[in-house]
Design a protein around this motif. Structure first.
Motif, PDB file in Angstrom:
ATOM      1  N   ASP A  45       2.390   1.709  -3.447  1.00 47.88           N
ATOM      2  CA  ASP A  45       1.386   2.237  -4.380  1.00 47.88           C
ATOM      3  C   ASP A  45       1.209   3.743  -4.193  1.00 47.88           C
ATOM      4  O   ASP A  45       1.117   4.492  -5.172  1.00 47.88           O
ATOM      5  N   LYS A  46       1.168   4.198  -2.954  1.00 45.31           N
ATOM      6  CA  LYS A  46       1.015   5.624  -2.679  1.00 45.31           C
ATOM      7  C   LYS A  46       2.242   6.403  -3.168  1.00 45.31           C
ATOM      8  O   LYS A  46       2.115   7.488  -3.726  1.00 45.31           O
ATOM      9  N   PHE A  47       3.421   5.844  -2.963  1.00 47.60           N
ATOM     10  CA  PHE A  47       4.642   6.498  -3.409  1.00 47.60           C
ATOM     11  C   PHE A  47       4.670   6.631  -4.935  1.00 47.60           C
ATOM     12  O   PHE A  47       5.003   7.689  -5.459  1.00 47.60           O
ATOM     13  N   GLY A 104       2.102   6.646  -6.954  1.00 46.69           N
ATOM     14  CA  GLY A 104       1.059   7.604  -7.318  1.00 46.69           C
ATOM     15  C   GLY A 104       1.513   9.041  -7.106  1.00 46.69           C
ATOM     16  O   GLY A 104       1.300   9.906  -7.968  1.00 46.69           O
ATOM     17  N   LEU A 105       2.150   9.308  -5.979  1.00 43.55           N
ATOM     18  CA  LEU A 105       2.667  10.646  -5.688  1.00 43.55           C
ATOM     19  C   LEU A 105       3.734  11.038  -6.712  1.00 43.55           C
ATOM     20  O   LEU A 105       3.749  12.164  -7.210  1.00 43.55           O
ATOM     21  N   ASN A 112       0.828  -1.195   0.000  1.00 46.15           N
ATOM     22  CA  ASN A 112       0.000   0.000   0.000  1.00 46.15           C
ATOM     23  C   ASN A 112       0.871   1.257   0.000  1.00 46.15           C
ATOM     24  O   ASN A 112       0.580   2.218  -0.711  1.00 46.15           O
ATOM     25  N   ALA A 113       1.943   1.251   0.782  1.00 47.73           N
ATOM     26  CA  ALA A 113       2.852   2.393   0.834  1.00 47.73           C
ATOM     27  C   ALA A 113       3.554   2.579  -0.504  1.00 47.73           C
ATOM     28  O   ALA A 113       3.732   3.710  -0.975  1.00 47.73           O
TER      29      ALA A 113
END
Length: 85
Positions: free
Chosen positions: A6-8, A10-11, A3-4
């Protein structure tokens, strides 16, 4: 962990896209510069200084009123309890 990651990713993609748009002139920050200049000019003007002083006086008065109200609330209850005893 996934999840982390994926967020990275995306950012990172959002930052790349925004940088691309800024570099090609599709997004500009001239409005921010205009606001900064306008506020700076207003603060330096005599009318701006007068407004700042008035705001300071008002905020000091409100702060003192709040402190007195809290003092009356805290000490007022104690004084009533002493009188009743």
């Amino acid at each position: 962990m996934r999840n982390a990651l994926d967020k990275f990713v995306g950012l990172f993609c959002i930052l790349v896209f925004l940088t691309f748009m800024i570099n090609h002139g599709h997004i500009d920050f001239s409005g921010v510069d205009w606001v900064r200049r306008t506020v700076t000019e207003a603060v330096k003007s005599p009318d701006g200084q007068e407004c700042i002083e008035e705001t300071k006086d008002i905020s000091k008065g409100i702060f003192i009123s709040i402190l007195h109200a809290l003092d009356r609330l805290v000490n007022g209850n104690e004084e009533k309890n002493k009188e009743e005893s």
